[in-house]
Design a protein around this motif. Structure first.
Motif, PDB file in Angstrom:
ATOM      1  N   ASP A   1       0.828  -1.208   0.000  1.00  0.00           N
ATOM      2  CA  ASP A   1       0.000   0.000   0.000  1.00  0.00           C
ATOM      3  C   ASP A   1       0.862   1.257   0.000  1.00  0.00           C
ATOM      4  OD1 ASP A   1      -2.256  -1.560  -0.001  1.00  0.00           O
ATOM      5  OD2 ASP A   1      -2.599  -1.415   2.163  1.00  0.00           O
TER       6      ASP A   1
ATOM      7  N   ILE B   1       2.294   1.919  -3.494  1.00  0.00           N
ATOM      8  CA  ILE B   1       1.309   2.580  -4.348  1.00  0.00           C
ATOM      9  C   ILE B   1       1.216   4.068  -4.009  1.00  0.00           C
ATOM     10  CG2 ILE B   1      -1.139   2.696  -4.941  1.00  0.00           C
ATOM     11  CD1 ILE B   1       0.293   0.341  -6.191  1.00  0.00           C
TER      12      ILE B   1
ATOM     13  N   HIS C   1      -3.657  -3.731  -7.697  1.00  0.00           N
ATOM     14  CA  HIS C   1      -4.084  -2.496  -7.037  1.00  0.00           C
ATOM     15  C   HIS C   1      -5.364  -1.974  -7.685  1.00  0.00           C
ATOM     16  CE1 HIS C   1      -2.926   0.071 -10.446  1.00  0.00           C
ATOM     17  NE2 HIS C   1      -1.962  -0.811 -10.624  1.00  0.00           N
ATOM     18  N   ASN C   2      -6.082  -1.153  -6.950  1.00  0.00           N
ATOM     19  CA  ASN C   2      -7.316  -0.546  -7.465  1.00  0.00           C
ATOM     20  C   ASN C   2      -7.219   0.973  -7.465  1.00  0.00           C
ATOM     21  OD1 ASN C   2      -8.772  -3.058  -7.786  1.00  0.00           O
ATOM     22  ND2 ASN C   2      -8.908  -3.138  -5.550  1.00  0.00           N
ATOM     23  N   ASN C   3      -6.013   1.490  -7.587  1.00  0.00           N
ATOM     24  CA  ASN C   3      -5.793   2.932  -7.557  1.00  0.00           C
ATOM     25  C   ASN C   3      -5.955   3.508  -8.962  1.00  0.00           C
ATOM     26  OD1 ASN C   3      -4.364   5.545  -7.578  1.00  0.00           O
ATOM     27  ND2 ASN C   3      -3.817   5.001  -5.481  1.00  0.00           N
TER      28      ASN C   3
ATOM     29  N   HIS D   1       0.207  -8.055   1.780  1.00  0.00           N
ATOM     30  CA  HIS D   1      -0.912  -8.619   1.029  1.00  0.00           C
ATOM     31  C   HIS D   1      -0.938 -10.144   1.129  1.00  0.00           C
ATOM     32  CE1 HIS D   1      -4.127  -8.482  -1.900  1.00  0.00           C
ATOM     33  NE2 HIS D   1      -3.512  -9.373  -2.637  1.00  0.00           N
TER      34      HIS D   1
END
Length: 298
Positions: free
Chosen positions: A130, A133, A150-152, A199
């Motif tokens: 995290d 990122i 990732h979902n950024n 993760h």
């Protein structure tokens, strides 16, 4: 001061005549005279005086000419410095990565890059996924490597490679002869695990919640090296991606067993950068080295 006026003044000083300067610049003599006059008015000094032998510089004019030449040298140095950086002779490349990539990244991509481009400094930040990122999104790192999707919306993946998790045991462990297992089959074993900041541990927790089976963790730590050292004692097993222990697997100090659990095998590694960021020569070259030399991306 206007660049055009300074240029006109410099050529007049070099040629010693407004007319000869006009021939060099392909500009009307009157236009040059006006620019020099405006420059004198702006600086409130006399820069040139007309004599039989041509235009002669005053003390102020001589100082201005030195200033112009010094400024040009600085500009040339700056442009040359930029060119060197683009040619990977100088500069700094900032990377961020999770701890599981260290041996692979340094031993392969960074080492090969540094041998070829010794003038480029590499700043390496080792942290959780995290945080990697975040560093990439905030331009505190140009490239990042993470072990999760990732979902950024502000970060994009440049390289992706599927990397399933495997069970790591010591060669003397009773499971070392196995080639494939489900995590449920080994749920009764003693485990060594990473902290929840990783993760990999989050995936194990997800598996525990879905299967309603609690893994008995005797050791919890935030270091891949400590985890592998503990497993080598034979006191526990762990779950890691194969590349994070590739050297130990090759030298026979750890043994990897494939897992069949979908939540643990549908995993991948990503090389990321901020979306829309201008790619430098150093970034592009390091990307090529990472994709070509790292086991995590092969």
């Amino acid at each position: 001061m206007r660049t055009r006026a300074l240029r006109y003044f410099e050529v007049v000083a070099q040629e010693g005549s407004i007319r000869r300067a006009a021939d060099v610049l392909h500009v009307a003599p009157s236009a040059i005279s006006r620019q020099v006059q405006k420059l004198e008015e702006q600086l409130s000094v006399t820069l040139m005086q007309r004599h039989k032998q041509g235009m002669l510089l005053t003390t102020a004019g001589d100082q201005l000419l030195r200033f112009i030449r010094d400024m040009r040298q600085r500009e040339d140095y700056f442009l040359s410095h930029l060119a060197d950086a683009e040619a990977l002779k100088t500069g700094t490349l900032r990377l961020a990565t999770g701890g599981g990539f260290i041996s692979d990244l340094i031993g392969n991509a960074i080492a090969d890059f540094a041998r070829t481009y010794p003038g480029v400094r590499i700043d390496l930040n080792i942290c959780g996924g995290d945080e990697v990122i975040r560093l990439v999104q905030d331009d505190e790192a140009e490239l990042g490597i993470v072990f999760h999707q990732h979902n950024n919306a502000y970060v994009e993946s440049l390289l992706t490679c599927r990397q399933p998790l495997v069970l790591m045991v010591s060669p003397e462990h009773r499971l070392a002869t196995c080639t494939e297992l489900s995590l449920q089959e080994v749920a009764g074993e003693t485990f060594a695990v990473l902290t929840e900041a990783f993760h990999i541990r989050q995936l194990l927790t997800l598996w525990e919640n879905k299967s309603r089976i609690h893994l008995r963790a005797q050791l919890t730590c935030n270091s891949f090296d400590a985890l592998k050292l503990y497993v080598r004692t034979g006191l526990a097993v762990t779950v890691l991606p194969r590349f994070s222990a590739s050297s130990e697997i090759r030298d026979g100090t750890l043994h990897a067993i494939d897992l069949v659990d979908e939540v643990l095998t549908n995993t991948s590694v990503h090389l990321v950068m901020r979306k829309g960021r201008q790619t430098t020569a150093a970034m592009q070259t390091m990307r090529d080295y990472i994709g070509r030399t790292m086991e995590a991306f092969s």
